[in-house]
Design an enzyme around this catalytic site. Structure first.
Site, PDB file in Angstrom:
ATOM      1  N   PRO A 123       0.790  -1.243   0.000  1.00 49.34           N
ATOM      2  CA  PRO A 123       0.000   0.000   0.000  1.00 49.34           C
ATOM      3  C   PRO A 123       0.819   1.289   0.000  1.00 49.34           C
ATOM      4  O   PRO A 123       0.250   2.366  -0.103  1.00 49.34           O
ATOM      5  CB  PRO A 123      -0.807  -0.124   1.295  1.00 49.34           C
ATOM      6  CG  PRO A 123       0.032  -0.976   2.202  1.00 49.34           C
ATOM      7  CD  PRO A 123       0.765  -1.926   1.310  1.00 49.34           C
ATOM      8  N   CYS A 241       9.067 -10.159   4.148  1.00 46.71           N
ATOM      9  CA  CYS A 241       8.742 -10.228   5.576  1.00 46.71           C
ATOM     10  C   CYS A 241       8.646 -11.703   5.977  1.00 46.71           C
ATOM     11  O   CYS A 241       7.641 -12.131   6.513  1.00 46.71           O
ATOM     12  CB  CYS A 241       7.478  -9.449   5.894  1.00 46.71           C
ATOM     13  SG  CYS A 241       6.055  -9.978   4.954  1.00 46.71           S
TER      14      CYS A 241
HETATM   15  N1  SAM Z   1       6.199  -2.411  -0.466  1.00 49.96           N
HETATM   16  C1  SAM Z   1       4.886  -2.418   0.139  1.00 49.96           C
HETATM   17  C2  SAM Z   1       4.879  -1.467   1.322  1.00 49.96           C
HETATM   18  O1  SAM Z   1       5.948  -1.171   1.879  1.00 49.96           O
HETATM   19  O2  SAM Z   1       3.790  -0.969   1.669  1.00 49.96           O
HETATM   20  C3  SAM Z   1       4.457  -3.814   0.529  1.00 49.96           C
HETATM   21  C4  SAM Z   1       4.522  -4.763  -0.623  1.00 49.96           C
HETATM   22  S1  SAM Z   1       3.960  -6.399  -0.301  1.00 49.96           S
HETATM   23  C5  SAM Z   1       5.244  -7.047   0.646  1.00 49.96           C
HETATM   24  C6  SAM Z   1       4.192  -7.167  -1.857  1.00 49.96           C
HETATM   25  C7  SAM Z   1       3.352  -6.618  -2.979  1.00 49.96           C
HETATM   26  O3  SAM Z   1       3.637  -7.392  -4.158  1.00 49.96           O
HETATM   27  C8  SAM Z   1       1.851  -6.714  -2.753  1.00 49.96           C
HETATM   28  O4  SAM Z   1       1.276  -5.446  -2.887  1.00 49.96           O
HETATM   29  C9  SAM Z   1       1.356  -7.655  -3.847  1.00 49.96           C
HETATM   30  O5  SAM Z   1       0.111  -7.289  -4.367  1.00 49.96           O
HETATM   31  C10 SAM Z   1       2.434  -7.530  -4.911  1.00 49.96           C
HETATM   32  N2  SAM Z   1       2.519  -8.721  -5.785  1.00 49.96           N
HETATM   33  C11 SAM Z   1       1.833  -9.888  -5.691  1.00 49.96           C
HETATM   34  N3  SAM Z   1       2.169 -10.711  -6.698  1.00 49.96           N
HETATM   35  C12 SAM Z   1       3.060 -10.071  -7.450  1.00 49.96           C
HETATM   36  C13 SAM Z   1       3.766 -10.393  -8.640  1.00 49.96           C
HETATM   37  N4  SAM Z   1       3.629 -11.567  -9.255  1.00 49.96           N
HETATM   38  N5  SAM Z   1       4.605  -9.480  -9.141  1.00 49.96           N
HETATM   39  C14 SAM Z   1       4.780  -8.289  -8.536  1.00 49.96           C
HETATM   40  N6  SAM Z   1       4.153  -7.933  -7.406  1.00 49.96           N
HETATM   41  C15 SAM Z   1       3.297  -8.798  -6.872  1.00 49.96           C
END
Ligand code: SAM
Length: 458
Positions: A123, A241
């Site tokens: 987010p 994480c």
């Molecule tokens: N960086 C964000 C923050 O600090 O608020 C949190 C990111 S979260 C750990 C990982 C993100 O990767 C999610 O928003 C998810 O929707 C996205 N995601 C899921 N599958 C993915 C894919 N195949 N390629 C790239 N991003 C992806």
């Protein structure tokens, strides 16, 4: 989970506990920490709220997060939704371990402007941190593949109030056309989420050994898709994480074997509290006041190749009407765009690069949207109210106490003495929240309905 929503040992997958027993010599301390309450932390927006002086925080004991500027722990979790200052972008509620990004940025960023890609950005915790930490004149491309999450990312970045950001909604594979474009790429990868076990029940129920494998394959795919977007000499910051080595140091090891790159050691003052893996740092909740987190940095060593340039297109120059120009700082160099009658500004030195992004990616937002034009009339855009550079001396302001600010944020009526027809900037503690238009004695509320507070404030 226990009756109080806390994690108990019985809820943890046995295979996870067995692996952790092998991984950690002090596993009982770790398991005990998993059953305690998560710390609450916030990071202030230095452009809007340089000190924690909001009445919302006053009287609440706060201590600093040692490894991040402008960041504090709160002793208890307040109802953040009921603080107008949060909606004004005064601060971001962010898990403390992940703020270690700030230590890394202070060591790898140069003094001159850079271009940065935050690939998995929703987010927006790390994007808002990046947007504040980058050297003046830099550009951040914040991307999120999932559409609903991308709109939350856009909202959070608009509220943060910077103009050095482009928000895109693309799959990592869509970045194939951007070779050697970024000085820094952050991949905060989707992962098995073990580090979130005590905060998020779902990450416990979704955990499986099969999923660990799928996550690691997906992380490799993502890195393969964007490695070439990094300039030679540029840095890739990789984070997750989770505690799972197969998604952390083994992924970085795989990257180092596949590409010409070196692992970068980041110095810090945290001593034994941080577990130094071959290529990164692992945060454990029994060692540090935060959740489980991993972060590592590699530098690209490959030869220079030509970076793509946007084809010089005939520039359609858009002029800002005087009324809007007067609201912006005169010393800043902007390029003006008109997208379906919405006028906005982007930082002029990045205009050519942003046109390349416009051509190849699904750009959801760029710079700062100012106003929609309809003949000689303007409809002020929400982003302008939240823009850190808006000159508030040039607009009619109504500063609201918490109660009326919350009414405004719920899209309810509020009163005004401003002349009928004038645009009024609604502020709380002098920080912009949004616009209203005077109808004489009350305001037509222009707060975006998709952002409105739905929670009861009774
Ligand atoms: N960086 C964000 C923050 O600090 O608020 C949190 C990111 S979260 C750990 C990982 C993100 O990767 C999610 O928003 C998810 O929707 C996205 N995601 C899921 N599958 C993915 C894919 N195949 N390629 C790239 N991003 C992806």
């Amino acid at each position: 989970m226990s009756l109080h929503g806390q994690l108990t040992l019985n809820n943890l997958p046995a295979a996870f506990v067995n692996r952790m027993r092998k991984q950690l010599s002090d596993v009982s301390d770790f398991l005990e920490a998993l059953q305690s309450v998560s710390p609450v932390s916030v990071r202030l927006n230095p452009a809007k709220l340089p000190f924690p002086e909001t009445p919302f925080f006053s009287g609440r004991p706060m201590s600093e997060v040692d490894w991040c500027r402008h960041a504090y722990y709160l002793e208890q979790r307040p109802v953040f939704t009921l603080d107008p200052c949060l909606h004004a972008g005064g601060y971001y509620v962010q898990e403390a371990s992940s703020m270690f990004l700030d230590v890394i940025l202070q060591q790898v960023l140069p003094q001159h402007p850079v271009r940065v890609l935050d690939l998995c950005a929703a987010p927006g915790g790390k994007s808002t941190l990046l947007s504040s930490a980058l050297p003046a004149g830099s550009l951040l491309v914040a991307n999120e593949v999932i559409r609903t999450r991308a709109s939350v990312l856009k909202e959070n970045l608009i509220k943060w109030g910077a103009d050095n950001v482009v928000v895109t909604q693309n799959d990592p594979a869509h970045f194939s056309c951007l070779r050697n474009c970024f000085d820094l790429v952050l991949v905060d990868a989707p992962c098995s989420g073990e580090g979130m076990f005590r905060k998020d029940e779902k990450s416990v129920s979704e955990w499986s050994e099969r999923n660990l494998q799928l996550c690691s394959e997906r992380q490799q795919r993502i890195l393969k898709d964007v490695w070439h977007t990094l300039k030679p000499g540029g840095y890739l910051i990789y984070s997750t994480c989770t505690y799972n080595p197969g998604e952390n140091e083994e992924i970085l090891q795989w990257l180092l074997e596949r590409y010409e790159a070196r692992s970068v050691d980041v110095s810090h003052f945290l001593g034994d509290s941080l577990f130094h893996t071959p290529h990164g740092y692992q945060f454990y909740p029994h060692k540090i006041k935060g959740e489980g987190f991993f972060i590592g940095v590699v530098q690209k060593l490959e030869e220079e190749e030509d970076a793509p340039r946007a084809k010089k297109e005939k520039k359609v120059s858009v002029r800002l009407p005087e009324e809007l120009r007067n609201l912006l700082p005169h010393e800043k160099e902007f390029s003006v765009y008109n997208a379906e009658n919405v006028l906005g500004v982007i930082p002029a030195p990045h205009a050519e690069f942003i046109s390349l992004l416009d051509k190849h990616l699904n750009v959801l937002y760029k710079g700062c949207e100012l106003a929609e034009i309809n003949g000689r009339k303007f409809k002020m855009q929400p982003a302008l109210a939240l823009y850190r550079y808006l000159d508030k001396t040039q607009v009619v302001c109504k500063d609201c106490d918490t109660e009326s600010a919350l009414r405004y944020l719920k899209k309810e009526d509020i009163s005004t003495e401003a002349p009928a027809g004038s645009w009024v900037l609604i502020t709380h503690n002098s920080i912009g929240l949004g616009w209203g238009k005077s109808l004489g004695s009350r305001l037509n509320n222009y707060y975006p309905k998709e952002w409105r507070i739905r929670m009861s404030t009774e």
